[in-house]
Design a protein around this motif. Sequence first.
Motif, PDB file in Angstrom:
ATOM      1  N   LEU A 122     -28.297 -18.118 118.938  1.00 41.79           N
ATOM      2  CA  LEU A 122     -27.365 -17.306 118.152  1.00 41.79           C
ATOM      3  C   LEU A 122     -26.837 -18.089 116.952  1.00 41.79           C
ATOM      4  O   LEU A 122     -26.705 -17.535 115.851  1.00 41.79           O
ATOM      5  CB  LEU A 122     -26.208 -16.836 119.037  1.00 41.79           C
ATOM      6  CG  LEU A 122     -26.575 -15.750 120.062  1.00 41.79           C
ATOM      7  CD1 LEU A 122     -25.445 -15.573 121.074  1.00 41.79           C
ATOM      8  CD2 LEU A 122     -26.885 -14.431 119.359  1.00 41.79           C
ATOM      9  N   ARG A 123     -26.548 -19.363 117.146  1.00 47.13           N
ATOM     10  CA  ARG A 123     -26.078 -20.180 116.026  1.00 47.13           C
ATOM     11  C   ARG A 123     -27.190 -20.350 114.989  1.00 47.13           C
ATOM     12  O   ARG A 123     -26.928 -20.298 113.769  1.00 47.13           O
ATOM     13  CB  ARG A 123     -25.612 -21.540 116.529  1.00 47.13           C
ATOM     14  CG  ARG A 123     -25.009 -22.463 115.486  1.00 47.13           C
ATOM     15  CD  ARG A 123     -23.702 -21.905 114.914  1.00 47.13           C
ATOM     16  NE  ARG A 123     -23.884 -21.303 113.609  1.00 47.13           N
ATOM     17  CZ  ARG A 123     -22.910 -20.679 112.957  1.00 47.13           C
ATOM     18  NH1 ARG A 123     -21.703 -20.554 113.479  1.00 47.13           N
ATOM     19  NH2 ARG A 123     -23.147 -20.143 111.781  1.00 47.13           N
ATOM     20  N   ALA A 124     -28.405 -20.538 115.448  1.00 49.66           N
ATOM     21  CA  ALA A 124     -29.541 -20.663 114.522  1.00 49.66           C
ATOM     22  C   ALA A 124     -29.758 -19.365 113.750  1.00 49.66           C
ATOM     23  O   ALA A 124     -30.080 -19.390 112.552  1.00 49.66           O
ATOM     24  CB  ALA A 124     -30.801 -21.044 115.296  1.00 49.66           C
ATOM     25  N   LEU A 125     -29.580 -18.244 114.423  1.00 57.59           N
ATOM     26  CA  LEU A 125     -29.715 -16.942 113.768  1.00 57.59           C
ATOM     27  C   LEU A 125     -28.664 -16.791 112.672  1.00 57.59           C
ATOM     28  O   LEU A 125     -28.968 -16.340 111.563  1.00 57.59           O
ATOM     29  CB  LEU A 125     -29.562 -15.831 114.805  1.00 57.59           C
ATOM     30  CG  LEU A 125     -29.646 -14.396 114.295  1.00 57.59           C
ATOM     31  CD1 LEU A 125     -31.060 -14.087 113.804  1.00 57.59           C
ATOM     32  CD2 LEU A 125     -29.266 -13.421 115.419  1.00 57.59           C
ATOM     33  N   ALA A 126     -27.434 -17.178 112.967  1.00 63.95           N
ATOM     34  CA  ALA A 126     -26.367 -17.112 111.971  1.00 63.95           C
ATOM     35  C   ALA A 126     -26.671 -18.000 110.775  1.00 63.95           C
ATOM     36  O   ALA A 126     -26.502 -17.595 109.616  1.00 63.95           O
ATOM     37  CB  ALA A 126     -25.031 -17.521 112.612  1.00 63.95           C
ATOM     38  N   PHE A 131     -24.686 -17.100 107.497  1.00 69.28           N
ATOM     39  CA  PHE A 131     -23.365 -16.748 108.034  1.00 69.28           C
ATOM     40  C   PHE A 131     -22.641 -18.021 108.438  1.00 69.28           C
ATOM     41  O   PHE A 131     -23.043 -18.712 109.367  1.00 69.28           O
ATOM     42  CB  PHE A 131     -23.506 -15.809 109.232  1.00 69.28           C
ATOM     43  CG  PHE A 131     -22.189 -15.392 109.846  1.00 69.28           C
ATOM     44  CD1 PHE A 131     -21.326 -14.551 109.159  1.00 69.28           C
ATOM     45  CD2 PHE A 131     -21.826 -15.844 111.100  1.00 69.28           C
ATOM     46  CE1 PHE A 131     -20.121 -14.167 109.730  1.00 69.28           C
ATOM     47  CE2 PHE A 131     -20.621 -15.466 111.679  1.00 69.28           C
ATOM     48  CZ  PHE A 131     -19.766 -14.623 110.989  1.00 69.28           C
ATOM     49  N   ALA A 132     -21.543 -18.328 107.742  1.00 69.76           N
ATOM     50  CA  ALA A 132     -20.823 -19.576 107.987  1.00 69.76           C
ATOM     51  C   ALA A 132     -19.695 -19.417 109.001  1.00 69.76           C
ATOM     52  O   ALA A 132     -19.035 -20.394 109.363  1.00 69.76           O
ATOM     53  CB  ALA A 132     -20.242 -20.103 106.675  1.00 69.76           C
ATOM     54  N   ALA A 259     -27.195  -8.893 116.223  1.00 66.24           N
ATOM     55  CA  ALA A 259     -26.182  -9.780 115.646  1.00 66.24           C
ATOM     56  C   ALA A 259     -26.230  -9.863 114.123  1.00 66.24           C
ATOM     57  O   ALA A 259     -25.186  -9.856 113.456  1.00 66.24           O
ATOM     58  CB  ALA A 259     -26.309 -11.178 116.247  1.00 66.24           C
ATOM     59  N   ALA A 260     -27.419  -9.954 113.561  1.00 69.80           N
ATOM     60  CA  ALA A 260     -27.542 -10.138 112.115  1.00 69.80           C
ATOM     61  C   ALA A 260     -26.881  -9.011 111.328  1.00 69.80           C
ATOM     62  O   ALA A 260     -26.401  -9.219 110.207  1.00 69.80           O
ATOM     63  CB  ALA A 260     -29.021 -10.250 111.737  1.00 69.80           C
ATOM     64  N   ILE A 269     -15.656 -14.203 112.552  1.00 66.73           N
ATOM     65  CA  ILE A 269     -16.035 -14.546 113.926  1.00 66.73           C
ATOM     66  C   ILE A 269     -16.888 -13.411 114.479  1.00 66.73           C
ATOM     67  O   ILE A 269     -16.557 -12.233 114.297  1.00 66.73           O
ATOM     68  CB  ILE A 269     -14.797 -14.694 114.838  1.00 66.73           C
ATOM     69  CG1 ILE A 269     -13.784 -15.693 114.262  1.00 66.73           C
ATOM     70  CG2 ILE A 269     -15.198 -15.094 116.258  1.00 66.73           C
ATOM     71  CD1 ILE A 269     -12.357 -15.407 114.659  1.00 66.73           C
ATOM     72  N   ILE A 270     -17.971 -13.752 115.165  1.00 62.05           N
ATOM     73  CA  ILE A 270     -18.718 -12.773 115.946  1.00 62.05           C
ATOM     74  C   ILE A 270     -18.714 -13.268 117.384  1.00 62.05           C
ATOM     75  O   ILE A 270     -19.160 -14.378 117.666  1.00 62.05           O
ATOM     76  CB  ILE A 270     -20.160 -12.603 115.448  1.00 62.05           C
ATOM     77  CG1 ILE A 270     -20.179 -12.201 113.972  1.00 62.05           C
ATOM     78  CG2 ILE A 270     -20.880 -11.549 116.279  1.00 62.05           C
ATOM     79  CD1 ILE A 270     -21.569 -12.071 113.388  1.00 62.05           C
TER      80      ILE A 270
END
Length: 290
Positions: A122-126, A131-132, A259-260, A269-270
């Motif tokens: 999920l962090r890699a996707l952000a 997405f910061a 998520a994207a 925040i997500i």
Amino acid sequence: MPNHAALLLPTAVARAIEAWLAEDVSSFDYGGYVVGDAEKTATLYCKSRGVLAGVPFFDEVFRQTGCTVVWAVEEGAEIDPDGGRVAVATVRGPARRILMGERVALNILARCSGVASRARRLRALADAHGFAGAVAGTRKTTPGFRLVEKYGMEVGGADTHRMDLSTMVMLKDNHVWATGSITRAVAEARRVAGFSVKIEVECQSEAEAAEAIEAGADIVMLDNFPPAALNAAALSLKSRHARRPVLVEASGGITEETAAQYMGPGVDIISFGSMTQGVPHVDFSLKIAH
């Protein structure tokens, strides 16, 4: 670079693991009697792809059973057995003591690594979408196992959100309904929480979020909004309340697949219940040399 998340852990870890071992060996250890106390060496294998997480818990299990662990892979590393298996650690000690800790240690490692693996994805996707903001796990954790699951989030690179009811005030629909209004609920929360604890309000509409901001909330959660509506509301709230900075959180049924769509410029925040719920475990096994 080594992962230093272990420095966050409290001394209560030892008590938790003592209780888990006691649960698994509640009276006689019949299998342990069979194998005896001969010194043995066992290899920990990883048999499915994932992020290694839970090393301090694994170590503590075997410390309490009188064994030693030497790691060949650092915590936080991504392991890909590619259809085979990868040796990640060696456990040495009396045979019955190795087997006494085996299942507890493997259960912890498999679950923690599963959470860390999803958090990493999920962090890699952000990051890939620029997405910061924070990618966070929720409090939808397994009772008695929260510390392990939140630790997995940390190792995976996600934000752990609030740890419990004491670390942040989150006013959800039931709090508002029981109190009478968002404004009253925020005022009551601020009265007892003081200046040091943040207040978040779960909102079902942009109007509710605006009321929460005016009442003094630090964070507004836009709950179960469709992606386009959420991104529009987030930008609108930031524009209308520019003089009172507030964080906007997107939450409610968000998955890896969707998520994207929530990663708009107004979102800070997500949060994902799916970071802990329905997470596939990473497959580990422990084999004594023979």
